[in-house]
Design an enzyme around this catalytic site. Structure first.
Site, mmCIF file in Angstrom:
data_model
loop_
_atom_site.group_PDB
_atom_site.id
_atom_site.type_symbol
_atom_site.label_atom_id
_atom_site.label_comp_id
_atom_site.label_asym_id
_atom_site.label_seq_id
_atom_site.Cartn_x
_atom_site.Cartn_y
_atom_site.Cartn_z
ATOM 1 N N GLY A 41 0.786 -1.233 0.000
ATOM 2 C CA GLY A 41 0.000 0.000 0.000
ATOM 3 C C GLY A 41 0.813 1.276 0.000
ATOM 4 N N GLY A 46 -0.030 1.202 -4.963
ATOM 5 C CA GLY A 46 -0.836 1.300 -3.739
ATOM 6 C C GLY A 46 -1.246 2.734 -3.444
ATOM 7 C CE1 TYR A 169 8.425 -8.085 -10.385
ATOM 8 C CE2 TYR A 169 8.116 -8.445 -12.743
ATOM 9 C CZ TYR A 169 7.729 -7.837 -11.560
ATOM 10 O OH TYR A 169 6.654 -6.971 -11.563
ATOM 11 C CE LYS A 173 5.073 -9.514 -9.545
ATOM 12 N NZ LYS A 173 4.041 -8.986 -8.645
ATOM 13 C CB THR A 197 2.157 -2.000 -19.947
ATOM 14 O OG1 THR A 197 1.293 -0.912 -19.594
ATOM 15 C CG2 THR A 197 1.466 -2.868 -20.986
ATOM 16 C CB VAL A 199 3.025 1.107 -13.361
ATOM 17 C CG1 VAL A 199 2.001 2.022 -12.715
ATOM 18 C CG2 VAL A 199 2.431 -0.266 -13.625
ATOM 19 C CG HIS A 212 10.396 0.255 -13.398
ATOM 20 N ND1 HIS A 212 9.872 0.052 -12.136
ATOM 21 C CD2 HIS A 212 10.438 -0.969 -13.979
ATOM 22 C CE1 HIS A 212 9.598 -1.242 -11.972
ATOM 23 N NE2 HIS A 212 9.928 -1.882 -13.076
ATOM 24 C CG ASP A 303 18.856 -1.363 -26.138
ATOM 25 O OD1 ASP A 303 18.907 -0.265 -25.538
ATOM 26 O OD2 ASP A 303 19.083 -1.483 -27.360
HETATM 27 P P1 NAP Z 1 6.798 -0.406 -5.308
HETATM 28 O O1 NAP Z 1 6.491 1.027 -5.541
HETATM 29 O O2 NAP Z 1 8.224 -0.838 -5.322
HETATM 30 O O3 NAP Z 1 6.142 -0.817 -3.914
HETATM 31 C C1 NAP Z 1 6.352 -2.107 -3.401
HETATM 32 C C2 NAP Z 1 5.446 -2.284 -2.214
HETATM 33 O O4 NAP Z 1 5.618 -3.626 -1.727
HETATM 34 C C3 NAP Z 1 5.749 -1.337 -1.047
HETATM 35 O O5 NAP Z 1 4.546 -0.967 -0.430
HETATM 36 C C4 NAP Z 1 6.573 -2.221 -0.124
HETATM 37 O O6 NAP Z 1 6.481 -1.847 1.249
HETATM 38 C C5 NAP Z 1 5.899 -3.562 -0.335
HETATM 39 N N1 NAP Z 1 6.783 -4.664 0.035
HETATM 40 C C6 NAP Z 1 7.964 -5.003 -0.557
HETATM 41 N N2 NAP Z 1 8.519 -6.054 0.094
HETATM 42 C C7 NAP Z 1 7.658 -6.385 1.092
HETATM 43 C C8 NAP Z 1 7.660 -7.355 2.122
HETATM 44 N N3 NAP Z 1 8.679 -8.250 2.256
HETATM 45 N N4 NAP Z 1 6.636 -7.381 2.995
HETATM 46 C C9 NAP Z 1 5.615 -6.500 2.889
HETATM 47 N N5 NAP Z 1 5.538 -5.560 1.935
HETATM 48 C C10 NAP Z 1 6.558 -5.496 1.059
HETATM 49 O O7 NAP Z 1 6.029 -1.325 -6.342
HETATM 50 P P2 NAP Z 1 4.907 -0.921 -7.415
HETATM 51 O O8 NAP Z 1 5.614 -0.385 -8.603
HETATM 52 O O9 NAP Z 1 3.834 -0.155 -6.737
HETATM 53 O O10 NAP Z 1 4.377 -2.366 -7.817
HETATM 54 C C11 NAP Z 1 3.141 -2.874 -7.319
HETATM 55 C C12 NAP Z 1 2.844 -4.186 -8.030
HETATM 56 O O11 NAP Z 1 2.723 -3.940 -9.427
HETATM 57 C C13 NAP Z 1 3.941 -5.238 -7.878
HETATM 58 O O12 NAP Z 1 3.349 -6.488 -7.665
HETATM 59 C C14 NAP Z 1 4.675 -5.179 -9.194
HETATM 60 O O13 NAP Z 1 5.283 -6.409 -9.487
HETATM 61 C C15 NAP Z 1 3.564 -4.833 -10.139
HETATM 62 N N6 NAP Z 1 3.966 -4.159 -11.390
HETATM 63 C C16 NAP Z 1 4.698 -3.016 -11.336
HETATM 64 C C17 NAP Z 1 5.068 -2.393 -12.521
HETATM 65 C C18 NAP Z 1 5.877 -1.115 -12.530
HETATM 66 O O14 NAP Z 1 6.242 -0.660 -13.641
HETATM 67 N N7 NAP Z 1 6.172 -0.501 -11.387
HETATM 68 C C19 NAP Z 1 4.672 -2.946 -13.741
HETATM 69 C C20 NAP Z 1 3.903 -4.108 -13.754
HETATM 70 C C21 NAP Z 1 3.556 -4.713 -12.571
HETATM 71 P P3 NAP Z 1 7.540 -0.804 1.902
HETATM 72 O O15 NAP Z 1 7.153 0.559 1.420
HETATM 73 O O16 NAP Z 1 7.351 -0.979 3.351
HETATM 74 O O17 NAP Z 1 8.897 -1.246 1.413
HETATM 75 P P1 GDP Z 2 11.784 -2.989 -18.383
HETATM 76 O O1 GDP Z 2 10.718 -2.222 -19.092
HETATM 77 O O2 GDP Z 2 11.247 -4.106 -17.560
HETATM 78 O O3 GDP Z 2 12.867 -3.440 -19.311
HETATM 79 O O4 GDP Z 2 12.498 -2.056 -17.294
HETATM 80 P P2 GDP Z 2 12.851 -0.510 -17.210
HETATM 81 O O5 GDP Z 2 11.669 0.278 -16.815
HETATM 82 O O6 GDP Z 2 14.038 -0.458 -16.314
HETATM 83 O O7 GDP Z 2 13.237 -0.035 -18.696
HETATM 84 C C1 GDP Z 2 14.419 -0.484 -19.279
HETATM 85 C C2 GDP Z 2 14.624 0.141 -20.644
HETATM 86 O O8 GDP Z 2 14.850 1.557 -20.522
HETATM 87 C C3 GDP Z 2 15.884 -0.435 -21.304
HETATM 88 O O9 GDP Z 2 15.751 -0.360 -22.711
HETATM 89 C C4 GDP Z 2 16.959 0.554 -20.811
HETATM 90 O O10 GDP Z 2 18.114 0.534 -21.652
HETATM 91 C C5 GDP Z 2 16.191 1.873 -20.937
HETATM 92 N N1 GDP Z 2 16.707 2.974 -20.076
HETATM 93 C C6 GDP Z 2 17.212 4.138 -20.543
HETATM 94 N N2 GDP Z 2 17.596 4.917 -19.524
HETATM 95 C C7 GDP Z 2 17.284 4.251 -18.385
HETATM 96 C C8 GDP Z 2 17.417 4.579 -17.007
HETATM 97 O O11 GDP Z 2 17.896 5.637 -16.597
HETATM 98 N N3 GDP Z 2 16.961 3.660 -16.108
HETATM 99 C C9 GDP Z 2 16.406 2.472 -16.501
HETATM 100 N N4 GDP Z 2 15.943 1.617 -15.579
HETATM 101 N N5 GDP Z 2 16.302 2.123 -17.813
HETATM 102 C C10 GDP Z 2 16.723 3.006 -18.738
#
Ligand code: NAP
Ligand code: GDP
Length: 347
Positions: A41, A46, A169, A173, A197, A199, A212, A303
């Site tokens: 959250g 969250g 990962y 998943k 996709t 986020v 990211h 990349d």
């Molecule tokens: P995030 O910003 O990194 O947040 C992760 C959350 O998980 C935080 O609230 C963290 O709590 C909690 N957490 C991590 N380890 C934990 C543990 N051991 N016990 C309890 N809580 C824990 O992640 P997000 O980007 O919001 O991602 C949310 C979901 O979307 C994930 O399942 C991720 O795989 C999925 N997702 C994300 C993306 C993306 O681009 N970000 C894309 C596709 C899917 P603390 O704050 O206390 O550390």
């Molecule tokens: P992915 O979408 O799961 O591959 O993860 P990312 O969100 O980390 O995106 C990675 C892509 O962005 C790759 O093509 C990287 O080479 C490019 N990229 C360019 N600049 C950055 C940067 O500053 N951080 C990250 N994480 N990726 C970057």
């Protein structure tokens, strides 16, 4: 007071964190019949769900509980069990995970596998044992097979190995989908998953090494402006991504929780026509941050996966009218949030 706006206006209370030092936040409506526990959250997704619920999308019969690792370390089965006993949720949105960008994945595949396998098994099994009616977990389009036809759709998750950069990962998943099928077949449970996709949005992880691409580049532009230097984009800039704004994703999560009845997962994505290259994404950030400097591409850096173009046809069959925030508008809002919250942002 926060106000929900559906058939009638309600006045949910924000209940302060309990005195025992837990960090959970509760948005409570009146006449509660659904108690929704949101793991993860405090993260990007969250926080977005919390915002849309607080801004009027919550319903009178819902109580929302947002927890973090401070409430329970979900890699521990006993702490997870205790969390479920404490809150007695009827519904769960399961977001908690070890999450990171390409470069954190490349360094720590084993940790991603182990941490996420433990978290997911603990959460799903505690939900089952405590009689939770519905769980919505979160997969990602980066877990699909690397060698595939495009666009990717929901039937293809297990059709071949994921990209080598994030195998830990990805396999962890994918196992959520396996468990959901198991809980459905063996116990008749309604445990499902969404597949977003990439986020981005407010409260993202802006750490340059671990995060990211969009939050990483926003942070890099912020620093490049301060030192009047160039923006270094990692890789060639040619890979392509579909980005979804966290607040759009949050609204879709609410729909899935309330309306979507399949166990099979659903891709939550903008259209294929909205896919952009990393270079285009960097240019959008430069414009939003009013950065006039040069963009250089460090081609010694990976990349990663070239593309993972996903179809949102299934989502469109359910929600043909859903409006996504235009990419450049969402980037502007995220950059404005980062500039305004630089001191406290995760970085
Ligand atoms: P995030 O910003 O990194 O947040 C992760 C959350 O998980 C935080 O609230 C963290 O709590 C909690 N957490 C991590 N380890 C934990 C543990 N051991 N016990 C309890 N809580 C824990 O992640 P997000 O980007 O919001 O991602 C949310 C979901 O979307 C994930 O399942 C991720 O795989 C999925 N997702 C994300 C993306 C993306 O681009 N970000 C894309 C596709 C899917 P603390 O704050 O206390 O550390
Ligand atoms: P992915 O979408 O799961 O591959 O993860 P990312 O969100 O980390 O995106 C990675 C892509 O962005 C790759 O093509 C990287 O080479 C490019 N990229 C360019 N600049 C950055 C940067 O500053 N951080 C990250 N994480 N990726 C970057």
């Amino acid at each position: 007071m926060l106000v929900g706006a559906h058939t009638r206006v309600v006045h949910p209370k924000v209940i302060p964190a309990c005195p025992s030092g837990f960090s959970h936040r509760v948005l409570a409506m009146t006449e509660v019949s659904k108690r929704i526990l949101v793991t993860g959250g405090t993260g990007l997704v969250g926080r977005a769900i919390e915002k849309v619920v607080a801004d009027g999308e919550g319903r009178p019969d819902e109580e929302w509980i947002f927890v973090s690792s401070r409430d329970a370390d979900l890699t521990s089965s006993s702490e997870t069990k205790a969390l479920f006993e404490r809150h007695k949720p009827t519904h769960v949105i399961h977001l908690a995970a070890m999450v990171g960008g390409l470069f954190k994945n490349l360094r720590s595949n084993l940790d991603f596998w182990r941490t996420n396998i433990h978290i997911n098994d603990n959460v799903l099994h505690s939900a089952y044992e405590s009689g939770v009616q519905k769980v919505v977990s979160c997969l990602s389009t980066c877990i699909f097979p690397d060698k595939t036809t495009y666009p990717i759709d929901e039937t293809m998750i297990h059709n071949g190995p994921p990209h080598s950069s994030n195998f830990g990962y990805s396999y962890a998943k994918r196992m959520i989908d396996v468990q959901n099928r198991g809980y459905s077949e063996q116990h008749g449970q309604r445990f499902t998953a969404v597949i977003p996709t990439n986020v981005f949005g407010p409260h993202d992880n802006f750490n340059i090494e671990d995060g990211h691409v969009l939050p990483g580049l926003i942070h890099k532009v912020y620093l490049a402006k301060q030192s009047s230097s160039a923006l270094t984009v990692w890789g060639t800039g040619k890979p392509r991504r579909q980005f979804i704004y966290s607040l759009d994703l949050a609204r879709l999560f609410l729909w899935v929780l309330r309306e979507y009845d399949e166990v099979e997962p659903i891709i939550l994505s903008v259209g294929e026509e909205d896919e952009v290259s990393i270079q285009e994404a960097a240019e959008a950030i430069a414009e939003a941050m009013e950065f006039g400097g040069e963009l250089v591409f460090d081609t010694t850096k990976s990349d990663g996966q070239f593309k993972k173009t996903a179809s949102n046809a299934k989502l469109r069959r359910y929600l043909p009218e859903f409006q996504f925030t235009p990419f450049r508008k969402a980037v502007k809002e995220t950059c404005a949030w980062f500039n305004a919250n630089y001191a406290n942002a995760r970085k």
